[in-house]
Design an enzyme around this catalytic site. Structure first.
Site, PDB file in Angstrom:
ATOM      1  N   MET A  13      29.732  49.309  71.328  1.00  0.00           N
ATOM      2  CA  MET A  13      28.923  50.399  71.874  1.00  0.00           C
ATOM      3  C   MET A  13      29.514  51.788  71.623  1.00  0.00           C
ATOM      4  O   MET A  13      29.082  52.761  72.238  1.00  0.00           O
ATOM      5  CB  MET A  13      28.716  50.178  73.386  1.00  0.00           C
ATOM      6  N   HIS A  18      22.076  45.371  63.790  1.00  0.00           N
ATOM      7  CA  HIS A  18      21.215  46.159  64.673  1.00  0.00           C
ATOM      8  C   HIS A  18      19.931  45.374  64.953  1.00  0.00           C
ATOM      9  O   HIS A  18      19.335  44.826  64.022  1.00  0.00           O
ATOM     10  CB  HIS A  18      20.882  47.503  64.004  1.00  0.00           C
TER      11      HIS A  18
HETATM   12  C1  GRF Z   1      22.999  42.523  69.580  1.00  0.00           C
HETATM   13  O1  GRF Z   1      21.632  42.547  69.861  1.00  0.00           O
HETATM   14  C2  GRF Z   1      23.329  43.402  68.401  1.00  0.00           C
HETATM   15  O2  GRF Z   1      22.315  43.473  67.458  1.00  0.00           O
HETATM   16  C3  GRF Z   1      23.488  44.758  69.068  1.00  0.00           C
HETATM   17  O3  GRF Z   1      24.120  44.477  70.295  1.00  0.00           O
HETATM   18  C4  GRF Z   1      23.829  43.151  70.700  1.00  0.00           C
HETATM   19  C5  GRF Z   1      25.139  42.463  70.882  1.00  0.00           C
HETATM   20  O4  GRF Z   1      24.998  41.157  71.383  1.00  0.00           O
HETATM   21  N1  GRF Z   1      24.215  45.654  68.195  1.00  0.00           N
HETATM   22  P1  GRF Z   1      26.254  40.186  71.404  1.00  0.00           P
HETATM   23  O5  GRF Z   1      27.363  40.901  72.143  1.00  0.00           O
HETATM   24  O6  GRF Z   1      26.629  39.875  69.989  1.00  0.00           O
HETATM   25  O7  GRF Z   1      25.783  38.971  72.153  1.00  0.00           O
END
Ligand code: GRF
Length: 213
Positions: free
Chosen positions: A91, A110
């Site tokens: 993030m 994404h």
């Molecule tokens: C996913 O939907 C990815 O595309 C986005 O953040 C989410 C992360 O999910 N960038 P996780 O932590 O891999 O379960």
């Protein structure tokens, strides 16, 4: 042997798909050398530990600037001879400090068909816009958010009755397929960036770099 590092802030389901693909050999001749998180309680760190992968929490509060933070990340990953950095639910915006140290070696996933719906809450953006098809994208990371050259995309239909979490769940299933695929191509040395386009050696692009449900 390709040394892979994963940066994640949360639950780490994409990390898990990557771990599984490395362990099964779908991603060949690779090992995950570190999982780094900016969040101490990220479940991704637990997933790493349970697979005996080094799990590192780096607290942003300990650094004055995003650049200083990324320098620390770069130092840790250079030390571990990292060949590929994967952002997986990370993030934080990555600065040129890290990108320049690992040029064309940072990938991101994404949950939308870029360039539509970059940024946060992509699934909600897609629902609110009223698109009939959305999906997910794996791309090289450049200095702009959700912007770099696209490696692979999967299209997911938006159903009449979809709530945000329904759509997110169906997109996530595709994420877990296309991220390992992109990583396999990367470690096999098949990817080449020409202008904004990613050429995939030995792969008939129309059939393989787009999944349609
Ligand atoms: C996913 O939907 C990815 O595309 C986005 O953040 C989410 C992360 O999910 N960038 P996780 O932590 O891999 O379960």
């Amino acid at each position: 042997m390709a040394n892979i590092a994963v940066l994640s802030s949360g639950r780490g389901s994409n990390l898990q798909a990557i771990i599984d693909s490395v362990e099964s050999g779908f991603i060949p001749r690779s090992r995950i050398v570190a999982v780094i998180s900016d969040k101490e309680d990220a479940y991704a760190l637990e997933r790493a530990k349970s697979h005996k992968i080094e799990a590192i929490h780096l607290d942003p509060k300990a650094y004055m600037t995003r650049q200083e933070y990324d320098q620390k990340v770069a130092d840790l990953l250079i030390k571990r001879k990292t060949d590929l950095i994967l952002l997986a639910g990370y993030m934080r915006i990555v600065t040129p400090v890290l990108l320049n140290a690992f040029k064309n070696k940072v990938l991101n996933i994404h949950p939308a068909l870029l360039p539509s719906f970059p940024g946060l809450c992509a699934q909600k953006q897609a629902l609110e816009w009223g698109v009939k098809v959305t999906g997910c994208t794996v791309h090289f990371v450049d200095a702009e958010v959700d912007h770099g050259p696209i490696i692979i995309q999967a299209a997911v239909p938006v159903l009449e009755e979809d709530k945000e979490e329904d759509l997110a769940k169906r997109i996530l299933e595709q994420e877990h397929l296309i991220y390992p695929q992109a990583i396999q191509w990367f470690v096999e040395g098949r990817l080449r960036i020409v202008d904004r386009r990613v050429k995939i050696r030995g792969v008939k692009q129309a059939g393989r770099a787009l999944r349609v449900l």
